[in-house]
Design a protein around this motif. Structure first.
Motif, mmCIF file in Angstrom:
data_model
loop_
_atom_site.group_PDB
_atom_site.id
_atom_site.type_symbol
_atom_site.label_atom_id
_atom_site.label_comp_id
_atom_site.label_asym_id
_atom_site.label_seq_id
_atom_site.Cartn_x
_atom_site.Cartn_y
_atom_site.Cartn_z
ATOM 1 N N ASN A 369 -25.295 17.656 30.230
ATOM 2 C CA ASN A 369 -26.572 17.127 30.681
ATOM 3 C C ASN A 369 -27.315 18.127 31.559
ATOM 4 O OD1 ASN A 369 -26.508 14.668 29.405
ATOM 5 N ND2 ASN A 369 -25.391 13.646 31.037
ATOM 6 N N SER A 370 -26.556 18.827 32.423
ATOM 7 C CA SER A 370 -27.216 19.711 33.377
ATOM 8 C C SER A 370 -27.827 20.936 32.702
ATOM 9 C CB SER A 370 -26.234 20.163 34.461
ATOM 10 O OG SER A 370 -25.221 20.977 33.911
ATOM 11 N N THR A 371 -27.330 21.294 31.532
ATOM 12 C CA THR A 371 -27.884 22.458 30.853
ATOM 13 C C THR A 371 -28.833 22.076 29.729
ATOM 14 O OG1 THR A 371 -25.972 22.520 29.360
ATOM 15 C CG2 THR A 371 -25.868 23.877 31.346
ATOM 16 N N GLY A 372 -28.881 20.804 29.357
ATOM 17 C CA GLY A 372 -29.666 20.409 28.190
ATOM 18 C C GLY A 372 -30.852 19.536 28.455
ATOM 19 N N GLY A 373 -31.110 19.160 29.689
ATOM 20 C CA GLY A 373 -32.235 18.296 29.957
ATOM 21 C C GLY A 373 -32.964 18.717 31.219
ATOM 22 N N TYR A 374 -34.290 18.664 31.176
ATOM 23 C CA TYR A 374 -35.020 19.204 32.317
ATOM 24 C C TYR A 374 -34.921 18.324 33.554
ATOM 25 C CZ TYR A 374 -39.078 16.089 31.400
ATOM 26 O OH TYR A 374 -39.910 15.011 31.223
ATOM 27 N N LEU A 375 -34.702 17.022 33.421
ATOM 28 C CA LEU A 375 -34.577 16.179 34.615
ATOM 29 C C LEU A 375 -33.305 16.490 35.399
ATOM 30 C CD1 LEU A 375 -36.003 12.769 33.350
ATOM 31 C CD2 LEU A 375 -36.984 14.267 35.087
ATOM 32 N N PRO A 376 -32.130 16.601 34.747
ATOM 33 C CA PRO A 376 -30.954 17.053 35.504
ATOM 34 C C PRO A 376 -31.165 18.427 36.142
ATOM 35 C CG PRO A 376 -30.279 16.146 33.393
ATOM 36 C CD PRO A 376 -31.773 16.241 33.357
ATOM 37 N N GLN A 377 -31.838 19.310 35.449
ATOM 38 C CA GLN A 377 -32.064 20.643 35.985
ATOM 39 C C GLN A 377 -32.963 20.605 37.225
ATOM 40 O OE1 GLN A 377 -33.516 22.308 32.369
ATOM 41 N NE2 GLN A 377 -31.463 22.726 31.554
ATOM 42 N N LEU A 378 -33.998 19.773 37.179
ATOM 43 C CA LEU A 378 -34.880 19.663 38.350
ATOM 44 C C LEU A 378 -34.154 19.024 39.528
ATOM 45 C CD1 LEU A 378 -38.286 18.650 36.707
ATOM 46 C CD2 LEU A 378 -37.538 20.906 37.498
ATOM 47 N N PHE A 379 -33.287 18.074 39.240
ATOM 48 C CA PHE A 379 -32.491 17.477 40.328
ATOM 49 C C PHE A 379 -31.550 18.511 40.944
ATOM 50 C CE2 PHE A 379 -28.273 15.215 41.048
ATOM 51 C CZ PHE A 379 -28.517 14.992 42.399
ATOM 52 N N LEU A 380 -30.818 19.229 40.106
ATOM 53 C CA LEU A 380 -29.880 20.219 40.630
ATOM 54 C C LEU A 380 -30.611 21.352 41.359
ATOM 55 C CD1 LEU A 380 -27.407 20.300 37.625
ATOM 56 C CD2 LEU A 380 -27.028 19.261 39.876
ATOM 57 N N ALA A 381 -31.823 21.645 40.918
ATOM 58 C CA ALA A 381 -32.626 22.646 41.623
ATOM 59 C C ALA A 381 -32.985 22.163 43.024
ATOM 60 C CB ALA A 381 -33.893 22.951 40.832
ATOM 61 N N ARG A 382 -33.410 20.911 43.130
ATOM 62 C CA ARG A 382 -33.792 20.377 44.445
ATOM 63 C C ARG A 382 -32.571 20.249 45.356
ATOM 64 N NH1 ARG A 382 -38.830 18.224 46.041
ATOM 65 N NH2 ARG A 382 -38.720 17.955 48.303
ATOM 66 N N ALA A 384 -29.873 22.214 45.213
ATOM 67 C CA ALA A 384 -29.539 23.580 45.640
ATOM 68 C C ALA A 384 -30.493 24.035 46.739
ATOM 69 C CB ALA A 384 -29.610 24.527 44.443
ATOM 70 N N GLU A 385 -31.753 23.685 46.619
ATOM 71 C CA GLU A 385 -32.716 24.029 47.669
ATOM 72 C C GLU A 385 -32.332 23.366 48.989
ATOM 73 O OE1 GLU A 385 -37.384 23.202 48.918
ATOM 74 O OE2 GLU A 385 -36.677 22.595 46.935
ATOM 75 N N LEU A 390 -31.318 29.120 47.466
ATOM 76 C CA LEU A 390 -32.630 29.295 46.845
ATOM 77 C C LEU A 390 -32.551 29.973 45.483
ATOM 78 C CD1 LEU A 390 -34.846 30.207 49.919
ATOM 79 C CD2 LEU A 390 -34.318 27.974 48.941
ATOM 80 N N ASP A 391 -31.704 30.986 45.353
ATOM 81 C CA ASP A 391 -31.587 31.655 44.055
ATOM 82 C C ASP A 391 -31.073 30.692 42.989
ATOM 83 O OD1 ASP A 391 -32.537 34.004 45.090
ATOM 84 O OD2 ASP A 391 -30.560 34.895 45.425
#
Length: 492
Positions: A369-382, A384-385, A390-391
């Motif tokens: 899920n984390s590599t295949g969908g933009y919503l999981p990616q945006l969550f994991l980005a926030r 990590a922030e 930051l990287d």
């Protein structure tokens, strides 16, 4: 049975009157039955509205009214074939091939124009289903030649439709990539020059410019379709202007077109063909309306479309909608069957400062899920922030951007553009130049993106570019009219 037949014919006559009043679709055929002629015109109109099942039914009514009418069987075969949204299927191929054979058997003595329509369609079905690609190519070539020689409006439109099925909608250097699509564009513009109200010409015009770098030539086509009155069976024509409006950033107009299409879908009866048509198109049409609502500032309007989404997708969009409009407590508290699942709840948790809860939620997201969908990616980005990574945050957003650019085109837009999230990240970190660049990128892809306009204004002001900031802010205020949401809460 006679009473039932009377009411079937009466319903067809009423629909034919609506069609005649709203459009200029007419295909003269060799029949002494005015009702059969009306059914032919109705069938062709519904085919032009990409409602193949009801089109086939109308052509079959013409055959019932005049059993020797070769063009009625031609029409059934046409309607059972493909359109730009519908690939050929083996069962429909078999029905169409049988109908073409009947049309050919009745074609002796027909005027040359009708005989040509039948003979050319017969090329499409002369072999087996396995030989479809070869025979369909022969059909396209013959239709194009017939259209050019005859200058018959319906021949031009049917040729354009067939050419687009094979040529696609991709543009490069200011023109469609394929020769077939360039020929289709020329044919459509020829029809529009002579018959601006033609629904199929306007329909194909909007489609042709779906992926064009400059969509301006499709504006009058969208406006004409918006202004026309269509029966429920032609709801797809009412939906089509939403393509142009959402692609050019007029999200309010996209909502209006989508509302009209939704109302027509709701009017479809419980007949098998109309239910099948609704199942095919309701998801797409409603998703376009919901996407437009998610780009604006009215939570109330977006919630209405969210509820419509739930009726066709069998899951709730309430949490995502609440998140998009800064109702983080509502998004966090939403339960069960939510689109976006833990990712949406995790984003809401972070906005509320529930970092521990967000980390617990992150454990529910598997690597797929984390590599295949933009919503999981945006969550994991926030997340990590929030953790000061930051990287890593930027890498997750970059993946979301890649997914969105791969998966969305034309009238299909993501419900949370990743470029907005990147701009928000830079803005929070005080990197205002990078924030402005990210928001400008969002606006280049999604014109008039309200949240990107708001973020761009803030980033420019922080850099001391006050005139440009004021212009961006004025643009934002114009697009944000009617909002019930604070833009600062709505920025990802």
């Amino acid at each position: 049975m006679q009473v039932e037949r009377f009411f079937v014919i009466l319903a067809g006559v009423i629909l034919a009157a609506v069609v005649a009043a709203a459009t200029s679709v007419h295909l003269p055929v060799s029949t002494n039955s005015a009702d059969a002629q009306a059914a032919i015109d109705r069938g062709l109109f519904l085919y032009y509205a990409y409602n193949g099942d009801d089109a086939a039914h109308a052509f079959a009514q013409a055959a019932a009214l005049d059993s020797h009418l070769a063009m009625a069987y031609w029409g059934v075969a046409l309607a059972d074939g493909p359109d730009l949204n519908t690939p050929i299927a083996s069962d429909r191929f078999d029905r169409a091939a049988e109908m073409v054979r009947r049309a050919v058997a009745l074609s002796g003595g027909l005027p040359a124009r009708e005989a040509s329509f039948i003979a050319i369609l017969a090329r499409r079905y002369r072999g087996s289903f396995a030989a479809w690609a070869r025979d369909d190519a022969a059909y396209r070539e013959a239709m194009l030649q017939f259209a050019r020689e005859s200058q018959d409006e319906n021949a031009e439109l049917l040729a354009a439709e067939a050419l687009l099925e094979g040529g696609g909608l991709t543009w490069q250097a200011g023109a469609p990539v394929s020769e077939a699509s360039r020929d289709a564009l020329q044919l459509v513009m020829t029809v529009l020059r002579d018959d601006p109200a033609n629904p199929m010409a306007n329909h194909l015009c909007v489609h042709l410019y779906d992926l064009a770098p400059d969509r301006t030539p499709a504006l009058p086509c969208a406006q004409r379709l918006d202004a026309a009155a269509f029966p429920a069976q032609a709801e797809h024509l009412a939906h089509m202007p939403a393509h142009y409006w959402i692609e050019t950033g007029n999200y309010s107009a996209a909502l209006a077109s989508s509302d009209r299409a939704y109302a027509l879908i709701a009017q479809l009866d419980d007949g098998p063909s109309q239910l099948q048509h609704a199942r095919r198109y309701a998801k797409h049409d409603i998703a376009v309306g919901y996407s437009a609502a998610m780009m604006l500032g009215s939570y109330a309007v977006a919630r209405l479309w969210s509820q419509r989404m739930a009726t066709v997708f069998d899951e709730s969009f309430d949490a995502l909608t609440a998140l998009r409009f800064g109702r983080f407590s509502t998004a966090y508290a939403a339960e069960g069957g939510q689109f976006g699942g833990p990712s949406v709840r995790g984003l809401a948790a972070l906005h509320l400062g529930h970092t521990s809860a967000a980390h617990a939620i992150a454990k529910q997201i598997d690597a797929g899920n984390s590599t295949g969908g933009y919503l999981p990616q945006l969550f994991l980005a926030r997340l990590a922030e929030t953790d000061g990574k930051l990287d890593e945050s930027k890498r997750w957003i970059a993946r979301a951007l890649h997914n969105q650019r791969t998966d969305f085109s034309g009238e299909l837009i993501p419900l949370i553009p990743a470029a907005e999230a990147l701009g928000g990240l830079h803005l929070r970190r005080g990197d205002n130049a990078a924030a402005a660049a990210a928001f400008a990128d969002a606006l280049a892809t999604y014109p008039n993106d309200t949240r990107a306009l708001y973020g761009l204004s803030a980033a420019l002001a922080a850099q001391g570019q006050l005139a440009q900031a004021a212009a961006a802010r004025a643009h934002f205020e114009m697009e944000w009219k009617g909002a019930d949401t604070s833009a600062s809460d709505a920025l990802p």
